[in-house]
Design a protein around this motif. Structure first.
Motif, mmCIF file in Angstrom:
data_model
loop_
_atom_site.group_PDB
_atom_site.id
_atom_site.type_symbol
_atom_site.label_atom_id
_atom_site.label_comp_id
_atom_site.label_asym_id
_atom_site.label_seq_id
_atom_site.Cartn_x
_atom_site.Cartn_y
_atom_site.Cartn_z
ATOM 1 N N LYS A 113 0.840 -1.186 0.021
ATOM 2 C CA LYS A 113 0.302 -0.024 -0.109
ATOM 3 C C LYS A 113 0.740 1.148 -0.252
ATOM 4 O O LYS A 113 0.759 1.935 -0.554
ATOM 5 C CB LYS A 113 -1.008 0.163 1.182
ATOM 6 N N GLU A 125 -8.412 3.010 1.291
ATOM 7 C CA GLU A 125 -8.049 4.210 1.980
ATOM 8 C C GLU A 125 -7.999 2.640 2.872
ATOM 9 O O GLU A 125 -8.732 1.876 3.214
ATOM 10 C CB GLU A 125 -9.394 5.661 2.232
ATOM 11 N N TYR A 126 -6.754 3.546 4.158
ATOM 12 C CA TYR A 126 -6.493 2.342 5.169
ATOM 13 C C TYR A 126 -6.252 2.661 6.368
ATOM 14 O O TYR A 126 -5.636 3.661 6.827
ATOM 15 C CB TYR A 126 -5.485 1.282 4.570
ATOM 16 N N LEU A 146 -13.037 5.060 7.611
ATOM 17 C CA LEU A 146 -13.372 4.156 5.960
ATOM 18 C C LEU A 146 -14.828 4.214 5.864
ATOM 19 O O LEU A 146 -14.302 3.500 4.832
ATOM 20 C CB LEU A 146 -12.752 3.187 6.829
ATOM 21 N N GLU A 189 -8.959 -1.621 5.148
ATOM 22 C CA GLU A 189 -9.092 -1.027 4.021
ATOM 23 C C GLU A 189 -10.620 -0.234 3.754
ATOM 24 O O GLU A 189 -11.541 -1.457 4.178
ATOM 25 C CB GLU A 189 -8.614 -1.566 3.335
#
Length: 323
Positions: A113, A125-126, A146, A189
């Motif tokens: 990532k 997104e994470y 998230l 994520e």
């Protein structure tokens, strides 16, 4: 050239080949299934190939038994994370696939990532959670950050082992604790609600994309290996432009992680049309029903031809395999 002539040529080209399979990871059974398929195909192609399970035999026996090269089909830790690659380099035995760094980067979902984000390659997104410092009271805040629905993944496992989807704080806390059974570091994520695709990579080229659908909600371990309800579409149903875009992104992502030779990149397609990359695999499954052979077949390549093309990589990269 006749089949017998081709078989004789393959025996001369490759010498004695160890098919490394099994190992000690959570993916041992999958590795054994892949390994036996590869072994049978190599033998059919005239290659002097033999099974070798590093969990049952000392690795230095490769030298004692005068193996010329290794076909790595070890999935998961110890086989896909740079460990066996580094060992083979020390033994000066050429091998298939990515080198030490490429294997280690792809096996670590968090590092993947970070690299992709730095290269502006689209990925969800994470957040990264550590077993020692995790506090379940954070779950509501993580979910809100998230998008309300997430995927939980152990950072260093493959075959969807330890993965779960969560849409409330209690589900997230439970999923994270289960993932900690497999890893000290867990990736959470944003869940991408859309079709899942995979792109096989072979010698710097992307093979036709495959779309997977499963009633399980996502392409989990059961969907991959235990049920008959998973559907595979190859051709994937993407437009030519979308197919080319997914191939381009997948190749870029694979090479960004120092991937070499062969592998597979998984992606989701968002409702807005954007492809978000999930992970890269440097030693994908290789049963005759696995995804890489499926894509190769769509490209006009038999299973036997595929394993020979992978094995040929050990002829080209005998000396420099750090990447």
């Amino acid at each position: 050239m006749s089949l017998s002539e081709q078989q004789k040529l393959n025996q001369q080209r490759f010498g004695k080949v160890a098919v490394l399979m099994g190992g000690d990871s959570a993916e041992r059974e999958v590795s054994l299934a892949s390994g036996h398929c590869v072994l049978s195909a190599l033998i059919e192609q005239g290659v002097d190939a033999h099974p070798f399970d590093p969990s049952e035999r000392a690795i230095h026996e490769l030298l004692n038994e005068k193996f010329n090269r290794a076909f790595i089909i070890l999935h998961g830790r110890g086989g896909e994370d740079g460990v066996i690659q580094g060992t083979l380099q020390q033994l000066k035995i050429p091998y298939t696939g990515s080198g030490v760094m490429g294997s280690a980067l792809a096996m670590d979902k968090v590092l993947s990532k970070l690299v992709w984000s730095a290269r502006h390659i689209p990925t969800a997104e994470y957040r990264v959670l550590d077993k020692q410092s995790f506090n379940a009271s954070e779950c509501e805040h993580i979910l809100n950050d998230l998008g309300g629905s997430v995927m939980v993944k152990p950072s260093h496992e493959g075959s969807s082992i330890g993965m779960a989807r969560a849409s409330c704080a209690d589900e997230l806390a439970s999923a994270v604790q289960q993932a900690f059974d497999y890893d000290e570091t867990v990736l959470v994520e944003t869940y991408i609600d859309g079709p899942e695709y995979t792109v096989a990579i072979l010698n710097g080229q992307a093979l036709p994309a495959i779309r997977m659908t499963s009633p399980n909600g996502f392409y989990d371990y059961d969907a991959k290996y235990k049920t008959d309800t998973t559907e595979y579409f190859c051709p994937s149903g993407l437009s030519l432009a979308q197919e080319q875009e997914l191939a381009r992104i997948s190749l870029t992502a694979f090479e960004a992680l120092s991937g070499r030779g062969w592998g597979r990149v998984d992606a989701m397609k968002h409702a807005n049309g954007t492809f978000y990359l999930l992970e890269s695999n440097t030693v994908p499954g290789m049963t005759k029903k696995s995804l890489v052979p499926m894509a190769a077949k769509q490209a006009g390549m038999s299973f036997g031809e595929l394993v020979i093309k992978i094995l040929e990589q050990s002829l080209d990269h005998a000396d420099t395999r750090l990447g």
